[in-house]
Scaffold this motif. Structure first.
Motif, PDB file in Angstrom:
ATOM      1  N   HIS A  61      66.619  49.839 -15.397  1.00  0.00           N
ATOM      2  CA  HIS A  61      67.949  49.792 -14.798  1.00  0.00           C
ATOM      3  C   HIS A  61      68.271  48.373 -14.338  1.00  0.00           C
ATOM      4  O   HIS A  61      69.449  48.016 -14.187  1.00  0.00           O
ATOM      5  CB  HIS A  61      68.041  50.767 -13.612  1.00  0.00           C
ATOM      6  N   ARG A  62      67.235  47.554 -14.127  1.00  0.00           N
ATOM      7  CA  ARG A  62      67.463  46.165 -13.733  1.00  0.00           C
ATOM      8  C   ARG A  62      68.257  45.409 -14.796  1.00  0.00           C
ATOM      9  O   ARG A  62      68.870  44.383 -14.511  1.00  0.00           O
ATOM     10  CB  ARG A  62      66.116  45.458 -13.503  1.00  0.00           C
ATOM     11  N   PHE A  63      68.208  45.905 -16.024  1.00  0.00           N
ATOM     12  CA  PHE A  63      68.919  45.251 -17.123  1.00  0.00           C
ATOM     13  C   PHE A  63      70.265  45.915 -17.414  1.00  0.00           C
ATOM     14  O   PHE A  63      71.013  45.458 -18.265  1.00  0.00           O
ATOM     15  CB  PHE A  63      68.064  45.288 -18.396  1.00  0.00           C
ATOM     16  N   ALA A  64      70.552  47.002 -16.708  1.00  0.00           N
ATOM     17  CA  ALA A  64      71.739  47.802 -17.037  1.00  0.00           C
ATOM     18  C   ALA A  64      73.036  47.010 -16.913  1.00  0.00           C
ATOM     19  O   ALA A  64      73.958  47.193 -17.706  1.00  0.00           O
ATOM     20  CB  ALA A  64      71.783  49.043 -16.151  1.00  0.00           C
ATOM     21  N   PHE A  91      75.436  31.872 -23.415  1.00  0.00           N
ATOM     22  CA  PHE A  91      73.970  31.878 -23.453  1.00  0.00           C
ATOM     23  C   PHE A  91      73.423  30.527 -23.012  1.00  0.00           C
ATOM     24  O   PHE A  91      72.439  30.456 -22.253  1.00  0.00           O
ATOM     25  CB  PHE A  91      73.469  32.214 -24.862  1.00  0.00           C
ATOM     26  N   LEU A  92      74.044  29.448 -23.454  1.00  0.00           N
ATOM     27  CA  LEU A  92      73.591  28.111 -23.049  1.00  0.00           C
ATOM     28  C   LEU A  92      73.766  27.914 -21.545  1.00  0.00           C
ATOM     29  O   LEU A  92      72.914  27.303 -20.888  1.00  0.00           O
ATOM     30  CB  LEU A  92      74.355  27.034 -23.824  1.00  0.00           C
ATOM     31  N   ASP A  93      74.862  28.433 -20.994  1.00  0.00           N
ATOM     32  CA  ASP A  93      75.048  28.373 -19.534  1.00  0.00           C
ATOM     33  C   ASP A  93      73.943  29.154 -18.823  1.00  0.00           C
ATOM     34  O   ASP A  93      73.442  28.726 -17.775  1.00  0.00           O
ATOM     35  CB  ASP A  93      76.408  28.951 -19.141  1.00  0.00           C
ATOM     36  N   GLY A  94      73.567  30.305 -19.398  1.00  0.00           N
ATOM     37  CA  GLY A  94      72.497  31.105 -18.809  1.00  0.00           C
ATOM     38  C   GLY A  94      71.169  30.372 -18.808  1.00  0.00           C
ATOM     39  O   GLY A  94      70.396  30.458 -17.848  1.00  0.00           O
ATOM     40  N   LEU A  95      70.888  29.648 -19.881  1.00  0.00           N
ATOM     41  CA  LEU A  95      69.661  28.843 -19.931  1.00  0.00           C
ATOM     42  C   LEU A  95      69.684  27.780 -18.846  1.00  0.00           C
ATOM     43  O   LEU A  95      68.695  27.581 -18.135  1.00  0.00           O
ATOM     44  CB  LEU A  95      69.516  28.186 -21.303  1.00  0.00           C
ATOM     45  N   ARG A  96      70.811  27.102 -18.724  1.00  0.00           N
ATOM     46  CA  ARG A  96      70.929  26.044 -17.710  1.00  0.00           C
ATOM     47  C   ARG A  96      70.735  26.596 -16.302  1.00  0.00           C
ATOM     48  O   ARG A  96      70.096  25.968 -15.449  1.00  0.00           O
ATOM     49  CB  ARG A  96      72.310  25.400 -17.826  1.00  0.00           C
ATOM     50  N   ASP A  97      71.271  27.801 -16.073  1.00  0.00           N
ATOM     51  CA  ASP A  97      71.205  28.408 -14.738  1.00  0.00           C
ATOM     52  C   ASP A  97      69.936  29.221 -14.508  1.00  0.00           C
ATOM     53  O   ASP A  97      69.773  29.845 -13.457  1.00  0.00           O
ATOM     54  CB  ASP A  97      72.423  29.302 -14.524  1.00  0.00           C
ATOM     55  N   ARG A  98      69.056  29.248 -15.528  1.00  0.00           N
ATOM     56  CA  ARG A  98      67.794  30.008 -15.449  1.00  0.00           C
ATOM     57  C   ARG A  98      68.056  31.498 -15.216  1.00  0.00           C
ATOM     58  O   ARG A  98      67.337  32.160 -14.468  1.00  0.00           O
ATOM     59  CB  ARG A  98      66.882  29.450 -14.351  1.00  0.00           C
ATOM     60  N   ASP A  99      69.075  32.015 -15.877  1.00  0.00           N
ATOM     61  CA  ASP A  99      69.383  33.441 -15.800  1.00  0.00           C
ATOM     62  C   ASP A  99      68.216  34.227 -16.396  1.00  0.00           C
ATOM     63  O   ASP A  99      67.828  33.979 -17.541  1.00  0.00           O
ATOM     64  CB  ASP A  99      70.663  33.727 -16.593  1.00  0.00           C
ATOM     65  N   PRO A 100      67.650  35.182 -15.656  1.00  0.00           N
ATOM     66  CA  PRO A 100      66.511  35.950 -16.184  1.00  0.00           C
ATOM     67  C   PRO A 100      66.790  36.629 -17.526  1.00  0.00           C
ATOM     68  O   PRO A 100      65.872  36.843 -18.316  1.00  0.00           O
ATOM     69  CB  PRO A 100      66.261  36.990 -15.089  1.00  0.00           C
ATOM     70  N   ILE A 101      68.061  36.954 -17.809  1.00  0.00           N
ATOM     71  CA  ILE A 101      68.372  37.656 -19.042  1.00  0.00           C
ATOM     72  C   ILE A 101      68.173  36.763 -20.265  1.00  0.00           C
ATOM     73  O   ILE A 101      68.123  37.247 -21.395  1.00  0.00           O
ATOM     74  CB  ILE A 101      69.814  38.215 -19.003  1.00  0.00           C
ATOM     75  N   THR A 102      68.012  35.450 -20.066  1.00  0.00           N
ATOM     76  CA  THR A 102      67.709  34.542 -21.175  1.00  0.00           C
ATOM     77  C   THR A 102      66.203  34.366 -21.373  1.00  0.00           C
ATOM     78  O   THR A 102      65.774  33.690 -22.308  1.00  0.00           O
ATOM     79  CB  THR A 102      68.317  33.149 -20.932  1.00  0.00           C
ATOM     80  N   GLY A 103      65.404  34.946 -20.469  1.00  0.00           N
ATOM     81  CA  GLY A 103      63.956  34.775 -20.541  1.00  0.00           C
ATOM     82  C   GLY A 103      63.468  33.470 -19.949  1.00  0.00           C
ATOM     83  O   GLY A 103      62.264  33.217 -19.894  1.00  0.00           O
ATOM     84  N   LEU A 104      64.387  32.615 -19.496  1.00  0.00           N
ATOM     85  CA  LEU A 104      64.000  31.288 -19.016  1.00  0.00           C
ATOM     86  C   LEU A 104      64.010  31.247 -17.483  1.00  0.00           C
ATOM     87  O   LEU A 104      64.751  30.479 -16.872  1.00  0.00           O
ATOM     88  CB  LEU A 104      64.934  30.216 -19.586  1.00  0.00           C
TER      89      LEU A 104
END
Length: 207
Positions: A61-64, A91-104
């Protein structure tokens, strides 16, 4: 009164989830029973199942919230921006922000949680259902906001969601292998740009 009930439900939901995640990370998903989670969260099994119908939901549910994220990005894109470009930039913004959903993201608990999902068959299977939901939502967004034909929208959504998952898993595995998020970042960006360039070539003129 309704607001109070909703806040109470949210607190109970969070308490059950946190208790479950803590136990799963400590002992392993398959080694913890639903009864043990209920006991740790100080609720009955009946209450637990009212919030989480199956054991796997206690984790995935953490990914919901991300199930319809790509669809939201496509619907909210600025005028003149193609869906694929909007998803690439997101997606590139997510990488920069270290969003967990990008795996980074190398926060230890997030790393451990992602590893558990990746390595536990039941959780991985449940996560695939979220991918299927993401594909459906993205298909609808492409059809409704970009006038993409049904089959083209389905094919594009399938490729886009699968690419996101692959990039995320690659980043997660790299961090598990000892890289920090900072060390992995340049390669993660290069991989994402390469993946979206390939998608752009294949979907040129369509999405």
């Amino acid at each position: 009164m309704t607001g109070l009930r909703e806040r109470k439900r949210a607190r109970t939901h969070a308490a059950i989830s946190e208790a479950a995640i803590a136990l799963f990370l400590e002992r392993g998903f398959d080694q913890v029973s639903v009864a043990q989670v209920a006991e740790a969260a100080e609720v009955s099994k009946r209450t637990l199942f009212a919030y989480f119908p199956v054991k796997e939901d206690l984790v995935v549910h953490r990914f919901a919230d991300h199930e319809t994220e790509s669809a939201r990005v496509v619907r909210a894109r600025p005028p003149g921006v193609a869906p694929l470009a909007a998803l690439r930039d997101h997606f590139l913004d997510g990488l920069r922000d270290r969003d967990p959903i990008t795996g980074l993201n190398d926060v230890p608990e997030i790393l451990a949680l992602t590893r558990m999902v990746r390595e536990t068959p039941a959780l991985r299977s449940r996560a695939i259902r979220f991918q299927e939901g993401a594909e459906r939502a993205l298909t609808e967004a492409l059809q409704e906001t970009a006038g993409v034909p049904a089959l083209t929208a389905r094919l594009a959504a399938t490729h886009l969601v699968a690419t996101h998952w692959l990039l995320t898993m690659d980043n997660s595995k790299a961090l598990d292998g000892g890289q920090t998020a900072e060390e992995r970042y340049p390669e993660a960006v290069a991989d994402a740009e390469h993946a979206f360039a390939l998608l752009s070539e294949g979907l040129a003129g369509h999405v």
